[in-house]
Design a protein around this motif. Sequence first.
Motif, PDB file in Angstrom:
ATOM      1  N   SER A  14       0.831  -1.203   0.000  1.00 37.16           N
ATOM      2  CA  SER A  14       0.000   0.000   0.000  1.00 37.16           C
ATOM      3  C   SER A  14       0.865   1.253   0.000  1.00 37.16           C
ATOM      4  O   SER A  14       1.973   1.270   0.538  1.00 37.16           O
ATOM      5  N   GLY A  15       0.341   2.324  -0.611  1.00 34.41           N
ATOM      6  CA  GLY A  15       1.048   3.594  -0.631  1.00 34.41           C
ATOM      7  C   GLY A  15       0.899   4.298  -1.956  1.00 34.41           C
ATOM      8  O   GLY A  15       0.240   3.805  -2.878  1.00 34.41           O
ATOM      9  N   ASN A  16       1.521   5.480  -2.055  1.00 33.74           N
ATOM     10  CA  ASN A  16       1.452   6.282  -3.273  1.00 33.74           C
ATOM     11  C   ASN A  16       2.592   5.950  -4.218  1.00 33.74           C
ATOM     12  O   ASN A  16       3.731   5.706  -3.795  1.00 33.74           O
ATOM     13  N   ILE A  17       2.295   5.954  -5.509  1.00 32.26           N
ATOM     14  CA  ILE A  17       3.311   5.851  -6.555  1.00 32.26           C
ATOM     15  C   ILE A  17       3.013   6.940  -7.576  1.00 32.26           C
ATOM     16  O   ILE A  17       1.875   7.087  -8.024  1.00 32.26           O
ATOM     17  N   SER A  18       4.038   7.693  -7.954  1.00 33.20           N
ATOM     18  CA  SER A  18       3.898   8.742  -8.968  1.00 33.20           C
ATOM     19  C   SER A  18       4.647   8.335 -10.223  1.00 33.20           C
ATOM     20  O   SER A  18       5.747   7.763 -10.150  1.00 33.20           O
ATOM     21  N   ILE A  19       4.059   8.612 -11.365  1.00 31.11           N
ATOM     22  CA  ILE A  19       4.726   8.364 -12.639  1.00 31.11           C
ATOM     23  C   ILE A  19       4.554   9.576 -13.537  1.00 31.11           C
ATOM     24  O   ILE A  19       3.579  10.315 -13.433  1.00 31.11           O
ATOM     25  N   ARG A  20       5.507   9.750 -14.413  1.00 36.72           N
ATOM     26  CA  ARG A  20       5.485  10.852 -15.378  1.00 36.72           C
ATOM     27  C   ARG A  20       4.790  10.379 -16.657  1.00 36.72           C
ATOM     28  O   ARG A  20       4.542   9.180 -16.837  1.00 36.72           O
ATOM     29  N   PRO A  21       4.493  11.297 -17.581  1.00 39.43           N
ATOM     30  CA  PRO A  21       3.876  10.865 -18.846  1.00 39.43           C
ATOM     31  C   PRO A  21       4.712   9.798 -19.538  1.00 39.43           C
ATOM     32  O   PRO A  21       5.941   9.924 -19.652  1.00 39.43           O
ATOM     33  N   SER A  22       4.054   8.765 -19.998  1.00 42.26           N
ATOM     34  CA  SER A  22       4.750   7.651 -20.642  1.00 42.26           C
ATOM     35  C   SER A  22       5.540   8.098 -21.858  1.00 42.26           C
ATOM     36  O   SER A  22       6.648   7.622 -22.102  1.00 42.26           O
ATOM     37  N   ILE A  23       4.989   9.028 -22.635  1.00 38.42           N
ATOM     38  CA  ILE A  23       5.626   9.472 -23.870  1.00 38.42           C
ATOM     39  C   ILE A  23       6.981  10.112 -23.609  1.00 38.42           C
ATOM     40  O   ILE A  23       7.865  10.105 -24.470  1.00 38.42           O
ATOM     41  N   LEU A  24       7.212  10.645 -22.398  1.00 41.28           N
ATOM     42  CA  LEU A  24       8.455  11.336 -22.079  1.00 41.28           C
ATOM     43  C   LEU A  24       9.420  10.503 -21.252  1.00 41.28           C
ATOM     44  O   LEU A  24      10.623  10.775 -21.253  1.00 41.28           O
ATOM     45  N   SER A  25       8.908   9.495 -20.553  1.00 44.17           N
ATOM     46  CA  SER A  25       9.724   8.867 -19.517  1.00 44.17           C
ATOM     47  C   SER A  25       9.832   7.356 -19.590  1.00 44.17           C
ATOM     48  O   SER A  25      10.822   6.783 -19.127  1.00 44.17           O
ATOM     49  N   GLY A  26       8.811   6.716 -20.095  1.00 42.36           N
ATOM     50  CA  GLY A  26       8.766   5.260 -20.015  1.00 42.36           C
ATOM     51  C   GLY A  26       8.272   4.762 -18.678  1.00 42.36           C
ATOM     52  O   GLY A  26       8.277   3.554 -18.419  1.00 42.36           O
ATOM     53  N   ASP A  27       7.828   5.668 -17.789  1.00 44.35           N
ATOM     54  CA  ASP A  27       7.285   5.241 -16.508  1.00 44.35           C
ATOM     55  C   ASP A  27       6.022   4.413 -16.720  1.00 44.35           C
ATOM     56  O   ASP A  27       5.149   4.779 -17.516  1.00 44.35           O
ATOM     57  N   VAL A  28       5.919   3.322 -15.979  1.00 45.87           N
ATOM     58  CA  VAL A  28       4.744   2.460 -16.076  1.00 45.87           C
ATOM     59  C   VAL A  28       4.631   1.677 -14.777  1.00 45.87           C
ATOM     60  O   VAL A  28       5.643   1.336 -14.152  1.00 45.87           O
ATOM     61  N   ILE A  29       3.399   1.425 -14.349  1.00 51.64           N
ATOM     62  CA  ILE A  29       3.137   0.678 -13.116  1.00 51.64           C
ATOM     63  C   ILE A  29       2.506  -0.660 -13.479  1.00 51.64           C
ATOM     64  O   ILE A  29       1.612  -0.731 -14.326  1.00 51.64           O
ATOM     65  N   LEU A  30       2.957  -1.725 -12.813  1.00 47.73           N
ATOM     66  CA  LEU A  30       2.431  -3.068 -13.053  1.00 47.73           C
ATOM     67  C   LEU A  30       1.825  -3.605 -11.760  1.00 47.73           C
ATOM     68  O   LEU A  30       2.470  -3.596 -10.709  1.00 47.73           O
ATOM     69  N   ILE A  31       0.571  -4.037 -11.828  1.00 48.97           N
ATOM     70  CA  ILE A  31      -0.098  -4.709 -10.710  1.00 48.97           C
ATOM     71  C   ILE A  31      -0.095  -6.202 -11.020  1.00 48.97           C
ATOM     72  O   ILE A  31      -0.742  -6.644 -11.973  1.00 48.97           O
TER      73      ILE A  31
END
Length: 531
Positions: free
Chosen positions: A335-352
Amino acid sequence: MNKKLIISLSLIVLLSGCVSNKATSLAFVPYDYSCIELNNKIDINEDNYYQLKEYSPLEYEEYDESRGYINDFRDLYSSTNNGRTYLNAPSTGEQHLLVIPVSFTDSDKTNQDEKKILINNAFFGDESKNNFYSVGQYFDIASYGHLKLKGTVSDFYNIDLSSTELRNNINSRTSSSRYAASRAVEWYQENHDDISLYDNDKDGYIDSVFIVYDHPFDNSTDSLYWAYVDHMNKNEGINFLDGQGKIYVNNIEGNKYVSTYAWASYNFLYPNNNYVDTHVYVHESGHLFGLVDYYSNNSYQPLGYLDMMDYNLGDHNAYSKMLLNWSTPKVVSGSGNISIRPSILSGDVILIPTNSYNNTPYDEYLLLEYFAPISINEKDDRLSFTYNDAYHNSRTGKLYNQYGLKVYHVDSRLAYFKNKGLSSIIAMLDDEDYQNKLDNYRKTSLNRYCLDFAFDNNNSSHPLIALLPADDENALLDGSCASNASLFKRGDSFGINNYQNFKFYNGDELEYSFVIEDINPDRITINFSHK
């Protein structure tokens, strides 16, 4: 007629209509590959998520009972044991694409020099010469600088057949294009000494070839004169129907062999005032790297049309980028917060993950990416197109033009197949009884097997990748296009109000719910709660 055909043609016509009436000068202006490779693959272990720099190797059993390992996407396509090379092109580093324009005896050859310049701009040119992006620039941006796709556009190869003879005198459309592609590459090798540049892994096969044929495309997706990617055998047998019988190509000693090639019409560029459009070429190049189509031949379109490997729109999605090793996800572990930037600029992605996640892209999970209407996406969000829904109603679609979270349900688990391209599965890779199934198959069959995705997006009840829209769990099932309402915004939740009864296909319960805490152009913050 396939729905993809209707949408794609409508889209390209609209794109070409956006070009200024003032002609740009006819000249090749190369793209400078200005994207600096992002360090977006890192090892990190926080209280509520972890991120791996590299995916874990995925083990499988070869036909001879030895162990094989999938370390990257190319390894999946080399898992075959049926004697055929299925390698996709390498998707990272500096790679070289060989582009050969092909004309026929009935083609207009008076303006081939001008066409070559436009093709060069389409593949390797600067944005100023394209209505969209060149293929090279698109992949430089989409990969965050991890892929530098460079190459050469040759002079035209003038094949000694008319367009009608190539289509009618050979027994199938793929045999026809294989014949043309192999002859074009033989001609290139006879007249150039740089062919080794296109065999980056030095396995004797050209990594990828793109054949641009100089003939109008046919409005039928099963036609030779459409756009597709195909694979060839070494010493490929071609059956002629005009009395020549069977001949063999792709077999000249000392030559590099053709394996994977793309085949598309020059007319897909819709040249207009010396501008060209590359959407179809970018889509087909995605296939060269191994990506599959995400559209469906059924009414339900799992991604709601809005993806480059769906209806030739916008950026590649986060799942495609995981496969191509351009990014690795943040995997939720508490549990908790996760922040990601726009995918188009960063490649940030979260997987559940499911309970048994194997730390590779080849598993089942939810995938979350932050969509932003900028960069590649901004080029397409001004367009609209028409399509028919499941009830044959004509409707209008449009790429998202707002910020928001896209949620995908991915099931890219692998299975042992009797042969590439066939639907008969021997066993799922994660099947507890896979060993007995493989042993029994070996006893009863002389065939060999290979690995492939167990599901695709033509499976309406169990697609490979499906968008889970924020507005309504069933919003896309009637053939509707995704929309801004499909994006999760501030205050929206998953597993609380919507998707309360969500289950993975493998039977696992969803262990996390989430709420969008904050959203701005720079990042989105999501609060995850363990159920």
